[in-house]
Write a protein that holds these residues in place. Structure first.
Motif, PDB file in Angstrom:
ATOM      1  N   GLU A   1      -6.013  10.030   4.784  1.00  0.00           N
ATOM      2  CA  GLU A   1      -5.834   9.736   6.197  1.00  0.00           C
ATOM      3  C   GLU A   1      -5.457   8.274   6.412  1.00  0.00           C
ATOM      4  N   ASP A   2      -6.109   7.380   5.683  1.00  0.00           N
ATOM      5  CA  ASP A   2      -5.791   5.957   5.798  1.00  0.00           C
ATOM      6  C   ASP A   2      -4.368   5.669   5.328  1.00  0.00           C
ATOM      7  N   ARG A   3      -3.969   6.275   4.237  1.00  0.00           N
ATOM      8  CA  ARG A   3      -2.625   6.021   3.715  1.00  0.00           C
ATOM      9  C   ARG A   3      -1.563   6.528   4.693  1.00  0.00           C
TER      10      ARG A   3
ATOM     11  N   ARG B   1       0.823  -1.208   0.000  1.00  0.00           N
ATOM     12  CA  ARG B   1       0.000   0.000   0.000  1.00  0.00           C
ATOM     13  C   ARG B   1       0.856   1.257   0.000  1.00  0.00           C
TER      14      ARG B   1
ATOM     15  N   THR C   1      -1.890   6.798   7.894  1.00  0.00           N
ATOM     16  CA  THR C   1      -1.906   5.882   9.037  1.00  0.00           C
ATOM     17  C   THR C   1      -1.076   4.648   8.732  1.00  0.00           C
ATOM     18  N   GLU C   2      -1.172   4.149   7.502  1.00  0.00           N
ATOM     19  CA  GLU C   2      -0.395   2.975   7.100  1.00  0.00           C
ATOM     20  C   GLU C   2       1.093   3.283   7.058  1.00  0.00           C
TER      21      GLU C   2
ATOM     22  N   ALA D   1     -10.791  10.775   4.852  1.00  0.00           N
ATOM     23  CA  ALA D   1     -10.819   9.480   4.176  1.00  0.00           C
ATOM     24  C   ALA D   1     -12.128   9.250   3.441  1.00  0.00           C
TER      25      ALA D   1
ATOM     26  N   THR E   1     -12.056   8.882  -1.988  1.00  0.00           N
ATOM     27  CA  THR E   1     -12.313   7.687  -1.200  1.00  0.00           C
ATOM     28  C   THR E   1     -11.408   6.552  -1.664  1.00  0.00           C
TER      29      THR E   1
ATOM     30  N   GLY F   1      -7.897   7.739   0.026  1.00  0.00           N
ATOM     31  CA  GLY F   1      -8.070   7.879   1.461  1.00  0.00           C
ATOM     32  C   GLY F   1      -6.814   8.393   2.132  1.00  0.00           C
TER      33      GLY F   1
END
Length: 238
Positions: free
Chosen positions: A192-194, A170, A196-197, A234, A187, A190
């Protein structure tokens, strides 16, 4: 304002960015051309700041992996006698898949050597290898040959190979989007999700470096300057 820095009109912007890309920004700006261009400039700043942070993570990953591989296979990238990418284990079908992966790795090592000196050092080759090369080392079929005997030691006890591989894959995809200045909002991506990863992987591989990079990063400030409220969540707009 000088001639070289004057604003572009919609026709000029579309010719420069391409119609699909320009319209993407125009859509999130509700048809406001000036806001669309401001958002494009903001996106470029975020991408630039993000690629710096992900670059720091890439260095941490490659050096951690290299340390573990080198304990058993010193100078594996330049030692023609190294058997690292000849490792096979299991039934015939599994060995065939591992063999194909090994060929991919050897090919990428050869690519990394191009442009270097006729006798590059191990450190030079390691630094020239792509993030994708390292991601290829944690695929499922390499569990018995690379992960179990070596690479798991780069992470805290109990860290699952599948989670590491998913995170690395990812982050590599995210890095490529940043490098090509693709929109960071949607979406699908994302943001924020990326991020976080990126943080999760960094904390797993090198928590000290992660903390240092977090303290020097300009990414949060760049994101906070978004000209359209809520665009970076996200669940933002497509």
């Amino acid at each position: 304002m000088s001639e070289s820095s004057r604003a572009l009109d919609a026709v000029q912007a579309e010719r420069w960015l391409s119609a699909p890309r320009y319209r993407r920004y125009l859509a999130v700006a509700n048809g406001d051309h000036a806001l669309a261009m401001e958002t494009y400039s903001w996106n470029s700043r975020v991408a630039a700041a993000g690629i710096v942070d992900v670059g720091h993570l890439e260095i941490a990953v490659r050096n951690a992996y290299d340390r573990e591989l080198s304990l058993r296979f010193p100078d594996w990238s330049v030692d023609e006698r190294s058997s690292l990418f000849r490792l096979e284990q299991g039934v015939q079908r599994a060995r065939a898949r591992q063999r194909r992966r090994n060929q991919v790795s050897l090919s990428r090592v050869a690519d990394a050597k191009r442009g270097l000196s006729s006798a590059p050092t191990h450190a030079e080759v390691v630094a020239a290898l792509t993030f994708g090369f390292w991601a290829n080392l944690t695929v499922a079929e390499r569990t018995p040959t690379l992960w179990n005997p070596m690479l798991h030691r780069a992470f805290p006890r109990g860290t699952a190979r599948a989670r590491v591989h998913d995170l690395v894959a990812r982050v590599v995809k995210f890095r490529n989007r940043l490098a090509h200045n693709e929109p960071v909002f949607s979406t699908r991506t994302g943001l924020e999700d990326r991020l976080t990863e990126v943080q999760e992987l960094f904390e797993l591989i090198d928590p000290d470096a992660c903390a240092y990079v977090a303290g020097t990063s300009t990414l949060d400030a760049a994101i906070a300057s978004c000209p359209i409220p809520g665009l970076t969540s996200a669940t933002g707009l497509r």
